[in-house]
Design a protein around this motif. Structure first.
Motif, mmCIF file in Angstrom:
data_model
loop_
_atom_site.group_PDB
_atom_site.id
_atom_site.type_symbol
_atom_site.label_atom_id
_atom_site.label_comp_id
_atom_site.label_asym_id
_atom_site.label_seq_id
_atom_site.Cartn_x
_atom_site.Cartn_y
_atom_site.Cartn_z
ATOM 1 N N LEU A 74 5.512 -112.534 -34.762
ATOM 2 C CA LEU A 74 4.775 -111.056 -34.310
ATOM 3 C C LEU A 74 4.401 -110.956 -35.570
ATOM 4 C CD1 LEU A 74 8.622 -108.982 -34.062
ATOM 5 C CD2 LEU A 74 6.873 -109.843 -32.165
ATOM 6 N N LEU A 75 4.816 -111.154 -36.840
ATOM 7 C CA LEU A 75 3.070 -111.654 -37.897
ATOM 8 C C LEU A 75 2.614 -112.110 -37.959
ATOM 9 C CD1 LEU A 75 5.502 -111.979 -40.680
ATOM 10 C CD2 LEU A 75 4.226 -109.545 -39.964
ATOM 11 N N VAL A 76 2.466 -112.805 -36.622
ATOM 12 C CA VAL A 76 0.655 -113.325 -36.121
ATOM 13 C C VAL A 76 -0.009 -113.015 -35.271
ATOM 14 C CG1 VAL A 76 1.828 -115.512 -37.164
ATOM 15 C CG2 VAL A 76 2.360 -115.583 -35.021
ATOM 16 N N GLY A 77 1.136 -112.245 -34.305
ATOM 17 C CA GLY A 77 0.105 -111.351 -33.474
ATOM 18 C C GLY A 77 0.900 -111.074 -31.836
ATOM 19 N N TYR A 78 1.696 -111.794 -31.684
ATOM 20 C CA TYR A 78 2.528 -111.853 -30.633
ATOM 21 C C TYR A 78 2.554 -110.729 -30.098
ATOM 22 C CZ TYR A 78 1.803 -116.805 -29.693
ATOM 23 O OH TYR A 78 1.298 -117.999 -29.582
ATOM 24 N N GLU A 79 3.267 -109.937 -28.749
ATOM 25 C CA GLU A 79 3.425 -108.759 -28.498
ATOM 26 C C GLU A 79 5.111 -109.212 -28.467
ATOM 27 O OE1 GLU A 79 2.436 -106.025 -28.338
ATOM 28 O OE2 GLU A 79 0.777 -106.685 -28.931
ATOM 29 N N PRO A 80 5.918 -107.982 -28.694
ATOM 30 C CA PRO A 80 7.494 -108.357 -28.423
ATOM 31 C C PRO A 80 7.801 -108.534 -27.277
ATOM 32 C CG PRO A 80 6.774 -105.781 -30.177
ATOM 33 C CD PRO A 80 5.745 -106.513 -29.142
ATOM 34 N N LEU A 81 6.930 -108.254 -25.930
ATOM 35 C CA LEU A 81 8.286 -108.504 -25.525
ATOM 36 C C LEU A 81 7.227 -109.595 -24.252
ATOM 37 C CD1 LEU A 81 7.330 -105.091 -23.126
ATOM 38 C CD2 LEU A 81 9.145 -105.939 -23.265
ATOM 39 N N GLN A 82 6.233 -110.864 -25.543
ATOM 40 C CA GLN A 82 6.107 -111.864 -25.239
ATOM 41 C C GLN A 82 7.300 -113.099 -26.444
ATOM 42 O OE1 GLN A 82 2.070 -111.794 -26.812
ATOM 43 N NE2 GLN A 82 1.630 -113.109 -25.509
ATOM 44 N N VAL A 83 7.811 -111.987 -26.481
ATOM 45 C CA VAL A 83 8.240 -113.519 -28.219
ATOM 46 C C VAL A 83 9.672 -113.287 -27.432
ATOM 47 C CG1 VAL A 83 9.463 -113.112 -30.307
ATOM 48 C CG2 VAL A 83 6.767 -112.750 -30.005
ATOM 49 N N VAL A 84 10.479 -111.772 -27.247
ATOM 50 C CA VAL A 84 12.496 -111.753 -27.385
ATOM 51 C C VAL A 84 12.566 -112.332 -25.424
ATOM 52 C CG1 VAL A 84 14.038 -110.213 -26.739
ATOM 53 C CG2 VAL A 84 12.068 -109.659 -28.381
ATOM 54 N N PRO A 85 11.799 -112.170 -24.727
ATOM 55 C CA PRO A 85 12.303 -113.505 -24.013
ATOM 56 C C PRO A 85 12.200 -114.730 -23.519
ATOM 57 C CG PRO A 85 10.265 -111.865 -23.078
ATOM 58 C CD PRO A 85 10.947 -111.469 -24.056
ATOM 59 N N CYS A 86 11.331 -115.579 -24.420
ATOM 60 C CA CYS A 86 10.764 -116.841 -24.778
ATOM 61 C C CYS A 86 11.762 -117.069 -25.420
ATOM 62 C CB CYS A 86 9.579 -116.698 -25.179
ATOM 63 S SG CYS A 86 8.253 -116.254 -23.943
ATOM 64 N N ILE A 87 12.189 -116.485 -26.581
ATOM 65 C CA ILE A 87 12.794 -116.382 -27.896
ATOM 66 C C ILE A 87 14.853 -116.839 -26.656
ATOM 67 C CG2 ILE A 87 14.844 -115.656 -29.953
ATOM 68 C CD1 ILE A 87 11.846 -116.830 -30.598
ATOM 69 N N LEU A 88 14.947 -115.801 -26.092
ATOM 70 C CA LEU A 88 15.939 -115.512 -25.211
ATOM 71 C C LEU A 88 16.404 -116.463 -24.501
ATOM 72 C CD1 LEU A 88 16.539 -111.465 -24.175
ATOM 73 C CD2 LEU A 88 17.452 -113.340 -26.628
ATOM 74 N N LEU A 89 14.767 -117.254 -23.788
ATOM 75 C CA LEU A 89 14.945 -118.408 -23.282
ATOM 76 C C LEU A 89 15.794 -119.791 -23.585
ATOM 77 C CD1 LEU A 89 14.986 -120.427 -20.397
ATOM 78 C CD2 LEU A 89 12.214 -120.092 -21.015
ATOM 79 N N SER A 90 14.765 -120.045 -25.094
ATOM 80 C CA SER A 90 15.524 -121.159 -26.231
ATOM 81 C C SER A 90 16.437 -121.389 -26.339
ATOM 82 C CB SER A 90 14.437 -120.749 -27.231
ATOM 83 O OG SER A 90 14.401 -122.015 -27.854
ATOM 84 N N GLU A 91 17.023 -119.581 -26.667
ATOM 85 C CA GLU A 91 18.611 -120.092 -27.461
ATOM 86 C C GLU A 91 19.284 -120.064 -26.719
ATOM 87 O OE1 GLU A 91 19.003 -117.176 -31.211
ATOM 88 O OE2 GLU A 91 18.112 -116.215 -29.846
ATOM 89 N N LEU A 92 19.017 -120.264 -25.685
ATOM 90 C CA LEU A 92 19.519 -120.278 -23.568
ATOM 91 C C LEU A 92 19.937 -121.237 -24.063
ATOM 92 C CD1 LEU A 92 21.417 -119.708 -21.525
ATOM 93 C CD2 LEU A 92 19.830 -119.276 -20.429
ATOM 94 N N VAL A 93 19.160 -122.449 -23.954
ATOM 95 C CA VAL A 93 18.899 -123.449 -23.581
ATOM 96 C C VAL A 93 19.424 -124.629 -24.540
ATOM 97 C CG1 VAL A 93 17.748 -125.801 -23.134
ATOM 98 C CG2 VAL A 93 17.128 -123.230 -22.049
ATOM 99 N N THR A 94 18.772 -124.592 -26.030
ATOM 100 C CA THR A 94 19.927 -124.913 -26.893
ATOM 101 C C THR A 94 21.141 -125.053 -26.801
ATOM 102 O OG1 THR A 94 18.448 -123.328 -28.663
ATOM 103 C CG2 THR A 94 16.792 -124.977 -28.031
ATOM 104 N N GLY A 95 21.317 -123.728 -27.058
ATOM 105 C CA GLY A 95 22.997 -123.305 -27.178
ATOM 106 C C GLY A 95 23.967 -123.929 -26.698
ATOM 107 N N LEU A 96 23.705 -124.231 -25.173
ATOM 108 C CA LEU A 96 23.816 -124.940 -24.153
ATOM 109 C C LEU A 96 23.890 -126.689 -24.432
ATOM 110 C CD1 LEU A 96 23.305 -123.646 -20.750
ATOM 111 C CD2 LEU A 96 24.903 -123.616 -21.752
ATOM 112 N N SER A 97 23.121 -127.016 -24.863
ATOM 113 C CA SER A 97 22.907 -128.625 -25.478
ATOM 114 C C SER A 97 23.355 -128.490 -26.841
ATOM 115 C CB SER A 97 21.208 -128.426 -25.685
ATOM 116 O OG SER A 97 20.677 -128.072 -24.593
ATOM 117 N N ALA A 98 23.494 -126.969 -27.498
ATOM 118 C CA ALA A 98 24.339 -127.634 -28.869
ATOM 119 C C ALA A 98 25.644 -127.725 -28.120
ATOM 120 C CB ALA A 98 23.629 -126.566 -29.828
#
Length: 307
Positions: free
Chosen positions: A92-116
């Motif tokens: 968010l500090l480097v300029g991305y919008e919340p609606l860009q960031v949050v779903p991408c973070i959720l996707l990343s955490e979904l995949v990495t959580g299952l892998s972990a």
């Protein structure tokens, strides 16, 4: 016959070590290959045999996003906290919008959580098959994710966010202090306490998008599970929380930003082999100290930001 049995036993004992060495080599080659590919794309942008990056993304920005996700997820999968809490404000500090960031973070955490979760099971940090407490805790926390998301929608309108953050910060601080004060002590397993903190953590995730790891990881340790089990269970349970949140975003928003989703997911997933290996190698006392200190610091940061 005895010699053959001894040989077979030695081979079986050596197998996990050989597997981990092979996994580390594959990890090193994969990371090196990806960095080389992005570097070549930066130097030779017109070479057709190098795949184009999503959108108009520059190789430097792809690499920075990848490395940021890689580092944050390494900490998260090693301590059970810190990925979304750290990476979201940075983006968010480097300029991305919340609606860009949050779903991408959720996707990343979904995949990495299952892998972990799979890798923690494979490395022996947790046993979801034979350990009833670990399995029931993972199921309980996953189920609470849906209830917490619904409760967040219903109650967040009527609850002051400042008051909510203050309460959650106080809970996190208390849990961190309790862990550090009992480094040499093992608690009796208490599912009721996990139920309470899991509900609060899921609600907090639904309201603010973060704070899940510190509450659930520290809560499990205080409730009698080992730090290694708590980290593994948090990774798996949080993936279900992210699935619920991501489904909601996709229904409303319809699509993800591939220039953000791809490097974050790649960076997160490729950190998992190192993080689960780290958890296996570190002693339980050191893990407890690490979880306690991280929980305490995050609670202090949240309280300072709220006040």
């Amino acid at each position: 016959m005895g010699t053959m049995g001894e040989f077979k036993s030695a081979s079986q004992l050596a197998a996990p070590g050989i597997f981990r060495q092979r996994r580390m080599r594959i990890w090193c080659w994969t990371i090196s290959g990806l960095l080389l590919l992005v570097g070549l794309k930066a130097v030779f942008p017109d070479w057709r045999f190098i795949p184009d990056l999503p959108g108009d993304q520059l190789p430097a920005s792809f690499l920075l996003l990848f490395l940021s996700a890689h580092l944050c997820e390494y900490v998260d999968s090693s301590l059970g906290m810190g990925y979304g809490t750290t990476l979201t404000p940075i983006l968010l500090l480097v300029g991305y919008e919340p609606l860009q960031v949050v779903p991408c973070i959720l996707l990343s955490e979904l995949v990495t959580g299952l892998s972990a979760g799979v890798m923690h099971q494979r490395d022996g940090n947790v046993d979801f098959v034979k350990d009833r407490h670990a399995r029931n805790t993972a199921i309980l926390l996953s189920g609470l994710s849906l209830a917490g998301a619904i409760g967040a929608v219903v109650l967040s309108v009527n609850v002051s966010k400042a008051l909510l953050n203050s309460i959650i910060a106080a809970i996190i601080l208390s849990a961190g202090l309790a862990i550090l004060a009992s480094v040499r002590r093992r608690f009796r397993y208490r599912p009721g306490f996990i139920l309470l903190l899991g509900a609060v953590a899921a609600f907090n995730k639904g309201v603010s998008g973060g704070g899940y790891g510190p509450l659930t990881t520290s809560g499990q340790v205080v409730s009698g599970l080992s730090p290694k089990q708590a980290v593994a269970i948090t990774s798996l349970a949080e993936s279900f929380t992210c699935l619920v949140g991501l489904t909601g975003y996709l229904l409303v928003q319809g699509a993800l930003d591939p220039s953000l989703a791809l490097p974050l997911t790649l960076g997160g997933v490729l950190s998992v082999p190192m993080s689960t290996w780290t958890v296996r190698r570190v002693s339980e006392r050191a893990m407890k100290m690490g979880v306690g200190c991280a929980t305490l610091l995050l609670g202090m940061f949240l309280l300072a930001r709220t006040l």
